[in-house]
Scaffold this active site. Structure first.
Site, PDB file in Angstrom:
ATOM      1  N   PRO A 163       0.899  -1.112   0.395  1.00 41.36           N
ATOM      2  CA  PRO A 163      -0.266   0.151  -0.100  1.00 41.36           C
ATOM      3  C   PRO A 163       0.866   0.874   0.232  1.00 41.36           C
ATOM      4  O   PRO A 163       2.411   1.110   0.444  1.00 41.36           O
ATOM      5  CB  PRO A 163      -0.572   0.039   1.493  1.00 41.36           C
ATOM      6  CG  PRO A 163      -0.105  -1.473   2.131  1.00 41.36           C
ATOM      7  CD  PRO A 163       1.286  -1.425   1.401  1.00 41.36           C
ATOM      8  N   TRP A 164       0.357   2.568   0.014  1.00 33.74           N
ATOM      9  CA  TRP A 164       0.801   3.503   0.314  1.00 33.74           C
ATOM     10  C   TRP A 164       1.301   4.836   1.987  1.00 33.74           C
ATOM     11  O   TRP A 164       1.935   5.649   1.334  1.00 33.74           O
ATOM     12  CB  TRP A 164       0.214   4.701  -0.686  1.00 33.74           C
ATOM     13  CG  TRP A 164      -1.331   4.775   0.068  1.00 33.74           C
ATOM     14  CD1 TRP A 164      -2.421   4.171  -0.751  1.00 33.74           C
ATOM     15  CD2 TRP A 164      -1.605   5.093   1.048  1.00 33.74           C
ATOM     16  NE1 TRP A 164      -3.374   4.456   0.053  1.00 33.74           N
ATOM     17  CE2 TRP A 164      -2.873   5.352   1.217  1.00 33.74           C
ATOM     18  CE3 TRP A 164      -1.027   6.505   2.247  1.00 33.74           C
ATOM     19  CZ2 TRP A 164      -3.691   5.658   1.949  1.00 33.74           C
ATOM     20  CZ3 TRP A 164      -1.392   6.576   2.944  1.00 33.74           C
ATOM     21  CH2 TRP A 164      -3.347   6.786   2.778  1.00 33.74           C
ATOM     22  N   LYS A 188       4.620  -5.241  -6.856  1.00 29.99           N
ATOM     23  CA  LYS A 188       4.068  -3.720  -7.384  1.00 29.99           C
ATOM     24  C   LYS A 188       3.373  -3.129  -6.109  1.00 29.99           C
ATOM     25  O   LYS A 188       3.080  -3.440  -5.122  1.00 29.99           O
ATOM     26  CB  LYS A 188       2.336  -4.512  -7.472  1.00 29.99           C
ATOM     27  CG  LYS A 188       1.384  -4.492  -8.686  1.00 29.99           C
ATOM     28  CD  LYS A 188       0.629  -2.629  -9.282  1.00 29.99           C
ATOM     29  CE  LYS A 188      -0.348  -2.819  -7.568  1.00 29.99           C
ATOM     30  NZ  LYS A 188      -0.917  -1.468  -7.325  1.00 29.99           N
ATOM     31  N   GLU A 191      -0.507   2.691  -6.398  1.00 27.68           N
ATOM     32  CA  GLU A 191      -0.617   4.117  -7.528  1.00 27.68           C
ATOM     33  C   GLU A 191      -0.366   5.480  -7.248  1.00 27.68           C
ATOM     34  O   GLU A 191       0.421   6.263  -7.775  1.00 27.68           O
ATOM     35  CB  GLU A 191      -1.700   3.506  -7.927  1.00 27.68           C
ATOM     36  CG  GLU A 191      -3.509   3.460  -6.823  1.00 27.68           C
ATOM     37  CD  GLU A 191      -3.805   2.056  -6.743  1.00 27.68           C
ATOM     38  OE1 GLU A 191      -2.438   1.202  -6.154  1.00 27.68           O
ATOM     39  OE2 GLU A 191      -4.549   1.429  -7.449  1.00 27.68           O
ATOM     40  N   PRO A 221      -6.412  -3.424 -10.519  1.00 31.00           N
ATOM     41  CA  PRO A 221      -7.022  -4.251 -11.620  1.00 31.00           C
ATOM     42  C   PRO A 221      -6.238  -5.081 -12.170  1.00 31.00           C
ATOM     43  O   PRO A 221      -6.352  -5.694 -12.904  1.00 31.00           O
ATOM     44  CB  PRO A 221      -8.052  -4.164 -11.671  1.00 31.00           C
ATOM     45  CG  PRO A 221      -8.938  -2.736 -10.527  1.00 31.00           C
ATOM     46  CD  PRO A 221      -6.860  -2.499  -9.942  1.00 31.00           C
ATOM     47  N   SER A 241      -6.309  -2.754   1.801  1.00 31.65           N
ATOM     48  CA  SER A 241      -8.279  -2.804   2.821  1.00 31.65           C
ATOM     49  C   SER A 241      -8.019  -4.747   2.521  1.00 31.65           C
ATOM     50  O   SER A 241      -7.758  -5.239   1.810  1.00 31.65           O
ATOM     51  CB  SER A 241      -8.754  -1.934   1.339  1.00 31.65           C
ATOM     52  OG  SER A 241      -8.729  -2.633  -0.063  1.00 31.65           O
ATOM     53  N   GLU A 262      -2.279  -8.763   5.633  1.00 28.93           N
ATOM     54  CA  GLU A 262      -2.053  -8.130   6.511  1.00 28.93           C
ATOM     55  C   GLU A 262      -3.356  -6.593   6.553  1.00 28.93           C
ATOM     56  O   GLU A 262      -2.822  -6.320   5.050  1.00 28.93           O
ATOM     57  CB  GLU A 262      -0.753  -7.298   6.662  1.00 28.93           C
ATOM     58  CG  GLU A 262      -0.544  -6.237   7.701  1.00 28.93           C
ATOM     59  CD  GLU A 262      -0.651  -5.034   8.287  1.00 28.93           C
ATOM     60  OE1 GLU A 262      -1.646  -4.804   8.351  1.00 28.93           O
ATOM     61  OE2 GLU A 262       0.120  -4.752   7.939  1.00 28.93           O
ATOM     62  N   LEU A 263      -4.114  -6.220   6.413  1.00 32.23           N
ATOM     63  CA  LEU A 263      -4.783  -6.132   6.596  1.00 32.23           C
ATOM     64  C   LEU A 263      -6.196  -4.845   7.706  1.00 32.23           C
ATOM     65  O   LEU A 263      -4.981  -4.103   8.066  1.00 32.23           O
ATOM     66  CB  LEU A 263      -7.184  -6.971   6.180  1.00 32.23           C
ATOM     67  CG  LEU A 263      -6.894  -8.081   4.946  1.00 32.23           C
ATOM     68  CD1 LEU A 263      -7.558  -8.962   5.278  1.00 32.23           C
ATOM     69  CD2 LEU A 263      -6.276  -7.082   4.064  1.00 32.23           C
ATOM     70  N   CYS A 297      -2.576   1.173   9.675  1.00 31.32           N
ATOM     71  CA  CYS A 297      -4.026   0.110   9.899  1.00 31.32           C
ATOM     72  C   CYS A 297      -4.059  -0.094  11.442  1.00 31.32           C
ATOM     73  O   CYS A 297      -4.712  -0.521  12.034  1.00 31.32           O
ATOM     74  CB  CYS A 297      -3.657  -1.217   9.062  1.00 31.32           C
ATOM     75  SG  CYS A 297      -1.861  -1.313   8.471  1.00 31.32           S
ATOM     76  N   GLU A 398     -12.803   1.294   9.194  1.00 36.95           N
ATOM     77  CA  GLU A 398     -11.708   1.920   9.006  1.00 36.95           C
ATOM     78  C   GLU A 398     -12.351   3.293   8.487  1.00 36.95           C
ATOM     79  O   GLU A 398     -12.539   3.748   7.518  1.00 36.95           O
ATOM     80  CB  GLU A 398     -10.026   0.860   8.324  1.00 36.95           C
ATOM     81  CG  GLU A 398      -9.560   1.585   8.707  1.00 36.95           C
ATOM     82  CD  GLU A 398      -8.609   0.488   8.275  1.00 36.95           C
ATOM     83  OE1 GLU A 398      -8.485  -0.187   6.895  1.00 36.95           O
ATOM     84  OE2 GLU A 398      -6.894   0.668   8.784  1.00 36.95           O
ATOM     85  N   ILE A 399     -11.215   4.634   9.182  1.00 37.98           N
ATOM     86  CA  ILE A 399     -11.483   5.202   7.676  1.00 37.98           C
ATOM     87  C   ILE A 399      -9.931   6.132   7.494  1.00 37.98           C
ATOM     88  O   ILE A 399     -10.176   6.839   6.231  1.00 37.98           O
ATOM     89  CB  ILE A 399     -11.279   6.780   9.349  1.00 37.98           C
ATOM     90  CG1 ILE A 399     -12.449   6.400   9.619  1.00 37.98           C
ATOM     91  CG2 ILE A 399     -11.367   8.354   8.587  1.00 37.98           C
ATOM     92  CD1 ILE A 399     -13.475   7.456  11.000  1.00 37.98           C
TER      93      ILE A 399
END
Ligand code: ADP
Length: 496
Positions: A163-164, A188, A191, A221, A241, A262-263, A297, A398-399
């Site tokens: 993630p970012w 990966k 973005e 995707p 997420s 890991e979410l 998170c 989660e915000i």
């Protein structure tokens, strides 16, 4: 040591890295030639383009990894470890430029956040680099005439999707152990944050054989999904997420390959009446990750404060957050930078509206920056909500923004129940001087990472990961390296 000179101007470095994946030891544009913009969230200006990864790029990166992995796995484990540790030294030598670049693309303040992350990046390589010799098997007392043993073998090509919010650290906790264990990796990037990760991979590629580490930028995707689905990817490690985690898990299930997920989280912090108030306030600031705009998170976004100290806690927390400076992420005096993207900012604002609709009071802290060049910046002031319930959406969902809920409590059993009344289970803390109460709470709190009277962040050698919908599998340790990036082979030698 790397022969690449540090480039401390993040704007120039962003341009240099524009439009490129990293495949088989070299920069490469997207097969289609397409790119997407990378934007500085503090000004809204485009600072670079990123290569637009799609299935053809995934094919090229996985093919390079597959080819390289065979030779890489033949090297002695400690030799692989030494090279990974050497990567740590190179990253350490370049940590200031990496910190500046991640601050530019994510809006995370350089002094309070980005430098810290760049430090953990190199530290993770150093830590895992030392573990090559621990890739041990066992001998099994199966039969005296049959020498029976297990060996640890790499899984092959690993897909790592990141993630970012802390892209460098989360990448390091995946790729360093994967490589030490003898795998080759395709990363990966997210973005929103492709540049610092790309730079880090360019730097470590001066140490590693071509193809052992590859990186693609692109959207989920178009680029992430084909990576997970690729037949030559044998393991996926993902942080992001819950929704995307489920998609990744389904694809992996079709292929019958293992995943680490890991979410999300909605971590509780329980402050008891006897807590050291100053310590708990510092813990709330650190735990809520106000300096990262709450984009974590593990953010302690539900703070349960005992009735006896609730009002003073809220007042003092407001005072402390008010004293934090919002500003240009690259400015040394800035404590709090920006939200990462417009989409994320809209999401945060929609939750602020929901909190107000639920009857909550928003205590809006800190001051918006006044610098004219930041008028288009994605700034959201920290919002401390009181008067909301644990069951309100603002306290349940989660915000990923600078919004926390302070919930008053009186009954201990009830607050433990409320803390656990969530789909998530990533982290939890309790603040008290009563050791028996603390011991009781740590056993009852449903979370993967529970702390008493402190709110430390993830670091190498501390097992990290959640229960419930917060994820599957733990990261950051020797055990994680063995469990996630190797499989056991049983060997029996008949000696009769
Ligand atoms: P966030 O809301 O934090 O952006 P996401 O789960 O959407 O969380 O993104 C985390 C990572 O997962 C990013 O690198 C993103 O591009 C990637 N991703 C998003 N959708 C998919 C997908 N369908 N398959 C694989 N990766 C995906």
């Amino acid at each position: 040591m790397s022969t690449i000179a540090p480039q401390l101007d993040p704007f120039a470095l962003a341009k240099e890295l524009s439009g490129k994946h990293f495949i088989d030891g070299a920069f490469r544009p997207a097969a289609s030639g397409k790119t997407f913009p990378v934007v500085n969230p503090a000004t809204g200006e485009q600072v670079a383009e990123a290569a637009y990864g799609e299935a053809a790029d995934v094919d090229a990166a996985v093919a390079a990894a597959k080819k390289a992995q065979k030779e890489w796995a033949k090297r002695p484990a400690r030799e692989r470890g030494k090279l990974v540790a050497e990567c740590g030294r190179v990253l350490d030598a370049h940590k200031e430029e990496i910190a500046r670049l991640v601050a530019l693309e994510t809006g995370k303040a350089l002094r309070t956040e980005s430098r810290v992350e760049a430090g953990v990046l190199s530290d993770a390589f150093t830590f895992f680099g030392g573990l090559g010799g621990e890739l041990k098997g066992e001998t099994v007392p199966f039969n005296p005439t049959m020498l029976t043993m297990t060996v640890r073998e790499p899984v092959g090509v690993v897909g790592a999707i990141i993630p970012w919010n802390v892209p460098l650290m989360l990448m390091a906790l995946k790729i360093a152990p994967a490589m030490v264990a003898g795998n080759a990796v395709v990363v990966k990037s997210a973005e929103e944050a492709p540049l610092a990760v790309l730079r880090a991979i360019q730097l470590i590629s001066t140490i590693l054989p071509p193809g052992v580490i590859n990186m693609l930028s692109g959207y989920g995707p178009e680029c992430g999904a084909p990576l997970v689905a690729h037949p030559d990817v044998h393991k996926v490690t993902f942080t992001g997420s819950v929704e995307t985690g489920k998609i990744v898990y389904k694809t992996a299930a079709e292929k019958l390959i293992p995943v680490t997920l890991e979410l999300g989280g909605k971590s509780p912090m329980i402050v008891c009446g006897d807590a050291d108030l100053d310590q708990a306030l510092a813990g709330a600031i650190a735990g809520m990750r106000f300096t990262r705009q709450g984009q974590s998170c593990t953010a302690a976004s539900r703070i349960f404060v005992h009735d006896s100290i609730h009002d003073v806690f809220v007042e003092k927390l407001k005072e402390k957050v008010n004293a934090m400076k919002m500003g240009d992420p690259l400015d040394e005096s800035t404590d709090i930078g920006t939200i990462v993207s417009r989409q994320q900012m809209d999401r945060v604002q929609s939750y602020i509206a929901l909190g107000k609709e639920a009857g909550g009071t928003a205590h809006v802290c800190s001051a918006m920056p006044t610098d004219a060049k930041l008028t288009k910046g994605l700034y959201v002031q920290p919002h401390i909500f009181t008067g909301v319930k644990n069951t309100d959406r603002i306290a349940k969902e989660e915000i990923f923004g600078p919004v926390c809920c302070i919930i008053r409590w009186t009954d201990y059993d009830d607050v433990i129940e409320q803390a656990n009344d969530t789909e998530y289970g990533l982290a939890a803390t309790i603040w008290t001087r009563d050791i028996k109460l603390a011991m009781d709470a740590v056993t009852r709190l449903e979370a993967g990472f529970v702390q008493v009277n402190q709110n430390l962040v993830v670091q190498p050698n501390l097992s990290y990961g959640g229960v419930k919908t917060s994820g599957l599998g733990k990261e950051a340790t020797l055990e994680a390296m063995l469990e996630h990036f190797t499989h056991k082979k049983t060997i029996i030698i008949n000696m009769k």
